[in-house]
Design an enzyme around this catalytic site. Structure first.
Site, short mmCIF file in Angstrom:
data_model
loop_
_atom_site.label_atom_id
_atom_site.label_comp_id
_atom_site.label_asym_id
_atom_site.label_seq_id
_atom_site.Cartn_x
_atom_site.Cartn_y
_atom_site.Cartn_z
N HIS A 197 51.17 21.34 78.06
CA HIS A 197 52.14 21.49 79.13
C HIS A 197 52.76 20.19 79.53
O HIS A 197 51.81 19.40 80.03
CB HIS A 197 51.76 22.46 80.26
CG HIS A 197 50.92 23.63 79.80
ND1 HIS A 197 51.91 24.98 79.74
CD2 HIS A 197 49.99 23.89 79.30
CE1 HIS A 197 50.92 25.88 79.44
NE2 HIS A 197 49.65 25.26 79.10
N HIS B 149 48.99 22.59 71.88
CA HIS B 149 48.99 23.10 73.19
C HIS B 149 49.03 22.35 74.39
O HIS B 149 47.68 21.79 74.61
CB HIS B 149 47.80 24.30 73.31
CG HIS B 149 47.67 25.02 74.64
ND1 HIS B 149 46.64 25.98 74.57
CD2 HIS B 149 48.02 24.87 75.92
CE1 HIS B 149 46.70 26.67 75.84
NE2 HIS B 149 47.28 25.83 76.79
N GLU C 33 41.98 33.39 78.17
CA GLU C 33 41.72 32.25 78.90
C GLU C 33 40.47 32.59 79.93
O GLU C 33 39.47 32.63 79.88
CB GLU C 33 42.76 31.45 79.17
CG GLU C 33 42.37 30.07 79.99
CD GLU C 33 43.65 29.29 80.64
OE1 GLU C 33 44.80 29.75 80.88
OE2 GLU C 33 43.37 28.19 81.00
N HIS D 292 49.78 32.45 76.10
CA HIS D 292 48.28 32.64 76.52
C HIS D 292 47.58 33.74 76.73
O HIS D 292 48.15 34.70 77.15
CB HIS D 292 48.23 31.86 77.90
CG HIS D 292 48.57 30.31 77.96
ND1 HIS D 292 49.59 29.67 77.45
CD2 HIS D 292 47.95 29.29 78.56
CE1 HIS D 292 49.79 28.43 77.41
NE2 HIS D 292 48.72 27.89 78.32
N ASP E 226 45.81 20.75 76.55
CA ASP E 226 46.47 21.59 77.59
C ASP E 226 47.19 20.84 78.70
O ASP E 226 48.54 20.87 78.72
CB ASP E 226 45.37 22.44 78.35
CG ASP E 226 45.69 23.81 78.95
OD1 ASP E 226 46.86 24.30 78.75
OD2 ASP E 226 44.95 24.38 79.41
N ASP E 227 46.51 20.28 79.88
CA ASP E 227 47.09 19.35 80.67
C ASP E 227 46.21 18.18 80.89
O ASP E 227 45.49 17.97 82.17
CB ASP E 227 47.04 20.37 82.23
CG ASP E 227 47.69 21.79 82.19
OD1 ASP E 227 49.13 21.67 82.14
OD2 ASP E 227 47.08 22.86 81.81
#
Ligand code: ADE
Ligand code: ZN
Length: 337
Positions: free
Chosen positions: A20, A18, A201, A198, A279-280
């Site tokens: 991005h 996961h 969240e 997703h 994630d990011d």
């Protein structure tokens, strides 16, 4: 945490499921690409941009994340972004990465689908050739846009079908429930694409249930709010539905107030197939190993949890059975030492 456990977390073989790729754009690279492409940013300096990374919720992050992605125009830009991520992943002993990208963030600005995916794919190919790193691409539909737009994106992806292992669903969760995308996910399933979304969240546990029942997803991205619904939690545990949890993201986007409040231990104690991911990473304060280290520092987690999380990361991947077993054996060998 003792030094040995810290080393174990860093050195253990792991998969990242996961992440991005647009969320791996560091401020320095955003500014370099802005200059290279003559794109004007609303921030005067790297420092000013970094100061803006004080998020109050998912949407406040997404606004800055989409602005950051506006510097990506040429295939080489996508290559450079991906290559930078892969170097971090390699340092963190990521052996297999399943990378999200948001085609609509680019096609809606006039950047062709092929420009984005070819740049990302070429970097993954080079990492495989140079370091033997395994990887796959998952394209995500933006849920704040319409299902028609998602169907159009799926159509645009068809010439690149061999480069895409699956599809996901990201962007603003609240008010954009999974059922909005039931038709496009059904079409993707027919095409043999793997499915993730997703859910849970910021959105309610119900979105996790509808992602499973109506979209037929195989993994839930985040899913941390499942614990509010005991029957759902039991179902996720029984069916071994993986959750790709992103702890530092959850802190930065205020899903939990502080690292010590994260429900990672409760998720594990509930018998869920949890994985840890970044994630990011450029926006949330660290790559995957930083997520492991900060959580193990703040929570009652030990070497057995590390072993379980490393195994889960490969077990939950979309690798074929043989490749999966090879990595699981590597994890076992690492922890036997
Ligand atoms: N896009 C990038 N990061 C995201 C996240 N954490 N949730 C939803 N959409 C995203
Ligand atoms: Zn995400």
């Amino acid at each position: 945490m003792d030094a040995a456990l810290r080393e174990t977390l860093k050195q253990m073989p792991k998969a990242e499921l996961h992440m991005h790729i647009e969320g791996s754009l560091e401020p320095e690279l955003i500014f370099a690409l802005a200059e290279r492409n003559q794109v004007k940013l609303n921030y005067a300096s790297v420092e000013e941009l970094r100061r803006a990374y004080a998020f109050t919720d998912l949407q406040s992050f997404l606004d800055i994340y989409y602005a950051g992605a506006s510097v990506l125009l040429k295939e080489q830009d996508f290559y450079d972004m991906t290559w930078a991520y892969l170097q971090h992943a390699r340092e963190d002993n990521v052996k297999h990465a399943e990378i999200f990208f948001d085609p609509q963030t680019h096609t809606d600005r006039g950047v062709p689908f092929g420009t984005a995916i070819n740049g990302i794919h070429r970097a993954l190919k080079d990492a495989r050739a140079e370091w033997g790193m395994s990887s796959a691409i998952i394209m995500c539909f933006l849920r704040h846009l319409s299902e028609e737009a998602a169907l159009e994106t799926l159509e645009q992806s068809m010439p690149y079908r061999d480069k895409i292992i699956g599809v996901g669903l990201d962007s603003s969760e609240r008010g954009h429930p999974p059922e909005k995308f039931a038709r496009v996910f059904a079409r993707c399933k027919e095409l043999g694409l793997r499915l993730v979304a997703h859910a849970g969240e910021e959105g309610p546990p119900e979105y996790i249930r509808t992602a499973l029942d109506l979209l037929k997803v195989e993994r839930i991205d985040h899913g941390v709010r499942c614990l509010e619904d005991p029957a759902l939690t039991q179902r996720l545990a029984r069916d071994k539905v993986p959750l790709t949890v992103c702890p530092l993201s959850n802190i930065k986007l205020r899903v939990f107030d502080k690292v010590g409040d994260h429900n990672l231990v409760k998720l594990l104690d509930a018998g869920l197939t949890v994985t840890v991911n970044s994630d990011d990473p450029a926006y949330f304060g660290g790559y995957v190993n930083e997520n492991f280290v900060q959580m193990f520092d703040a929570l009652p987690l030990d070497k057995n949890h590390a072993y379980r999380l490393a195994r889960n990361s490969f077990a939950a991947s979309f690798l074929d059975a043989q490749a999966k077993q090879k990595f699981l054996d590597e994890v076992d060998a690492f922890f036997e030492q």
